[in-house]
Design a protein around this motif. Structure first.
Motif, PDB file in Angstrom:
ATOM      1  N   THR A  89       0.845  -1.197   0.000  1.00  0.00           N
ATOM      2  CA  THR A  89       0.000   0.000   0.000  1.00  0.00           C
ATOM      3  C   THR A  89       0.879   1.245   0.000  1.00  0.00           C
ATOM      4  O   THR A  89       1.889   1.293   0.696  1.00  0.00           O
ATOM      5  CB  THR A  89      -0.918   0.010   1.238  1.00  0.00           C
ATOM      6  OG1 THR A  89      -1.712  -1.162   1.233  1.00  0.00           O
ATOM      7  CG2 THR A  89      -1.826   1.243   1.233  1.00  0.00           C
ATOM      8  N   ASP A  90       0.506   2.252  -0.783  1.00  0.00           N
ATOM      9  CA  ASP A  90       1.229   3.509  -0.801  1.00  0.00           C
ATOM     10  C   ASP A  90       1.232   4.112   0.600  1.00  0.00           C
ATOM     11  O   ASP A  90       0.199   4.184   1.254  1.00  0.00           O
ATOM     12  CB  ASP A  90       0.558   4.476  -1.780  1.00  0.00           C
ATOM     13  CG  ASP A  90       1.280   5.800  -1.856  1.00  0.00           C
ATOM     14  OD1 ASP A  90       0.893   6.706  -1.091  1.00  0.00           O
ATOM     15  OD2 ASP A  90       2.205   5.919  -2.664  1.00  0.00           O
ATOM     16  N   GLU A  91       2.420   4.547   1.068  1.00  0.00           N
ATOM     17  CA  GLU A  91       2.556   5.031   2.444  1.00  0.00           C
ATOM     18  C   GLU A  91       1.681   6.247   2.714  1.00  0.00           C
ATOM     19  O   GLU A  91       1.062   6.365   3.774  1.00  0.00           O
ATOM     20  CB  GLU A  91       4.023   5.360   2.743  1.00  0.00           C
ATOM     21  CG  GLU A  91       4.288   5.847   4.161  1.00  0.00           C
ATOM     22  CD  GLU A  91       4.075   4.787   5.233  1.00  0.00           C
ATOM     23  OE1 GLU A  91       4.194   5.130   6.419  1.00  0.00           O
ATOM     24  OE2 GLU A  91       3.783   3.626   4.879  1.00  0.00           O
ATOM     25  N   GLN A  92       1.605   7.166   1.766  1.00  0.00           N
ATOM     26  CA  GLN A  92       0.767   8.351   1.949  1.00  0.00           C
ATOM     27  C   GLN A  92      -0.707   7.961   2.056  1.00  0.00           C
ATOM     28  O   GLN A  92      -1.447   8.498   2.884  1.00  0.00           O
ATOM     29  CB  GLN A  92       0.975   9.330   0.796  1.00  0.00           C
ATOM     30  CG  GLN A  92       2.340   9.996   0.808  1.00  0.00           C
ATOM     31  CD  GLN A  92       2.653  10.673  -0.503  1.00  0.00           C
ATOM     32  OE1 GLN A  92       2.888  10.023  -1.509  1.00  0.00           O
ATOM     33  NE2 GLN A  92       2.643  11.995  -0.494  1.00  0.00           N
ATOM     34  N   GLU A  93      -1.127   7.029   1.244  1.00  0.00           N
ATOM     35  CA  GLU A  93      -2.518   6.554   1.296  1.00  0.00           C
ATOM     36  C   GLU A  93      -2.793   5.863   2.622  1.00  0.00           C
ATOM     37  O   GLU A  93      -3.858   6.034   3.216  1.00  0.00           O
ATOM     38  CB  GLU A  93      -2.805   5.596   0.142  1.00  0.00           C
ATOM     39  CG  GLU A  93      -2.798   6.233  -1.238  1.00  0.00           C
ATOM     40  CD  GLU A  93      -3.078   5.229  -2.339  1.00  0.00           C
ATOM     41  OE1 GLU A  93      -3.326   4.043  -2.011  1.00  0.00           O
ATOM     42  OE2 GLU A  93      -3.031   5.612  -3.512  1.00  0.00           O
ATOM     43  N   ALA A  96      -3.145   8.495   5.430  1.00  0.00           N
ATOM     44  CA  ALA A  96      -4.407   9.232   5.301  1.00  0.00           C
ATOM     45  C   ALA A  96      -5.601   8.382   5.710  1.00  0.00           C
ATOM     46  O   ALA A  96      -6.568   8.889   6.298  1.00  0.00           O
ATOM     47  CB  ALA A  96      -4.575   9.718   3.863  1.00  0.00           C
ATOM     48  N   ALA A  97      -5.537   7.093   5.434  1.00  0.00           N
ATOM     49  CA  ALA A  97      -6.661   6.202   5.753  1.00  0.00           C
ATOM     50  C   ALA A  97      -6.669   5.755   7.213  1.00  0.00           C
ATOM     51  O   ALA A  97      -7.683   5.279   7.720  1.00  0.00           O
ATOM     52  CB  ALA A  97      -6.618   4.971   4.845  1.00  0.00           C
ATOM     53  N   ILE A 156       3.947  13.193  10.918  1.00  0.00           N
ATOM     54  CA  ILE A 156       2.667  13.474  10.283  1.00  0.00           C
ATOM     55  C   ILE A 156       1.494  12.743  10.939  1.00  0.00           C
ATOM     56  O   ILE A 156       0.335  12.953  10.592  1.00  0.00           O
ATOM     57  CB  ILE A 156       2.743  13.113   8.777  1.00  0.00           C
ATOM     58  CG1 ILE A 156       1.642  13.819   7.971  1.00  0.00           C
ATOM     59  CG2 ILE A 156       2.693  11.591   8.587  1.00  0.00           C
ATOM     60  CD1 ILE A 156       1.712  15.321   8.012  1.00  0.00           C
ATOM     61  N   GLN A 157       1.782  11.866  11.919  1.00  0.00           N
ATOM     62  CA  GLN A 157       0.710  11.081  12.524  1.00  0.00           C
ATOM     63  C   GLN A 157      -0.012  11.826  13.645  1.00  0.00           C
ATOM     64  O   GLN A 157      -0.628  11.206  14.506  1.00  0.00           O
ATOM     65  CB  GLN A 157       1.270   9.755  13.050  1.00  0.00           C
ATOM     66  CG  GLN A 157       1.713   8.802  11.957  1.00  0.00           C
ATOM     67  CD  GLN A 157       0.547   8.011  11.388  1.00  0.00           C
ATOM     68  OE1 GLN A 157      -0.572   8.496  11.274  1.00  0.00           O
ATOM     69  NE2 GLN A 157       0.804   6.765  11.028  1.00  0.00           N
ATOM     70  N   GLY A 158       0.055  13.134  13.625  1.00  0.00           N
ATOM     71  CA  GLY A 158      -0.618  13.942  14.644  1.00  0.00           C
ATOM     72  C   GLY A 158       0.316  14.863  15.390  1.00  0.00           C
ATOM     73  O   GLY A 158      -0.122  15.826  16.031  1.00  0.00           O
ATOM     74  N   GLY A 159       1.610  14.596  15.318  1.00  0.00           N
ATOM     75  CA  GLY A 159       2.569  15.380  16.076  1.00  0.00           C
ATOM     76  C   GLY A 159       2.626  16.842  15.675  1.00  0.00           C
ATOM     77  O   GLY A 159       2.694  17.729  16.530  1.00  0.00           O
TER      78      GLY A 159
END
Length: 280
Positions: A89-93, A96-97, A156-159
């Motif tokens: 799976t694309d890391e950006q996708e 986001a999901a 990018i996970q909320g930090g």
């Protein structure tokens, strides 16, 4: 229902699930030899148990901690790399999901309070988790960092949004753009994301004491208040007020049994006997 009757979802040895007091869930990251680095398996365990926690009326507060000498050192890069080689799976996708974020915690919008009990410190995704907790209790000498830029990645996970909301743009930039490490005193006094600093042996007892203070209050009122706090991160003053007062959680407060019990206990000069909140 007593705590002994609670049946959490099946989970691996990478996560300990305990009930140290009535209405309190204790989750322990249990990979001490790997500094509790997060794996896909631990994330799956956390998601399943936390989803259950959200829906279980008997549980009002969660405490999250780590076994061994550190809370969480971030992602287990080897485990994540192996998982991604299979997933493709694309890391950006994928990011986001992943609505709940790192460890199913860093972006989770729980209306129940979550307390971080931090031994030793937290780095990367581990720090992103504690930034999204409601109360943070840490050990003396604990260290914290968002070093993602040093590894060629992004917090990018909320930090990014959470430290910016808590500390302001310039102080957040100091952590995010430099990737520097700070100690517990600086985290509390300068950056503002630590509530209490205690000796290492007192971290979990202090967190449990906070949890007991929370559960001495009406769970209906606490959960509606937490919902209002979450709304205030996205809405302006007036929008937050209207959205909060018009919510199902607010209706439960004003139409439920606990508000009656709270007022009655006040007039009778006694401690209230709260009931589990009705499911929304």
């Amino acid at each position: 229902m007593s705590n002994s009757a609670l049946q959490p979802p099946v989970h691996s040895e990478e996560l300990k699930v305990e009930f140290p007091a009535e209405h309190v869930l204790l989750l322990t990251f249990n990979r001490p030899k790997s500094l509790n680095a997060m794996t896909p398996r631990m994330t799956n365990d956390l998601q399943n148990v936390l989803d259950w926690f959200e829906a279980e009326p008997q549980l009002w507060v969660a405490i999250v901690t780590g076994a061994g000498r550190i809370f969480c050192a971030g992602a287990d890069l080897k485990a994540w790399n192996n998982d991604q080689q299979q997933d493709k799976t694309d890391e950006q996708e994928r990011i986001a999901a992943d609505v709940h974020g790192f460890g199913s915690l860093s972006r989770r919008q729980s209306t129940k309070p979550i307390i971080a009990a931090v031994h030793g410190g937290a780095y990367g995704g581990g720090m992103e988790i504690l930034l999204n907790c409601d109360i943070v209790v840490v050990s003396e000498g604990a260290k914290f960092a968002l070093p993602e830029v040093k590894r060629g990645v992004v917090a990018i996970q909320g930090g990014i949004p959470r430290i910016a909301q808590i500390a302001g743009h310039q102080l957040a930039s100091e952590l995010l753009l430099l990737g520097r490490t700070i100690d517990a005193a600086e985290a509390q006094k300068r950056f503002g994301f630590v509530n209490q600093i205690v000796p290492p042996s007192k971290v979990l007892p202090a967190a449990l004491a906070v949890a007991k203070q929370i559960i001495s209050n009406s769970p209906d009122a606490v959960q509606s208040t937490k919902e209002g706090l979450l709304m205030s991160q996205q809405l302006n003053f007036h929008q937050t007020l209207l959205a909060n007062v018009g919510s199902a959680a607010s209706t439960r407060v004003y139409k439920g049994e606990n508000i009656k019990e709270g007022l009655k206990a006040f007039s009778e000069k006694r401690a209230p006997l709260w009931k589990n909140p009705a499911k929304l």
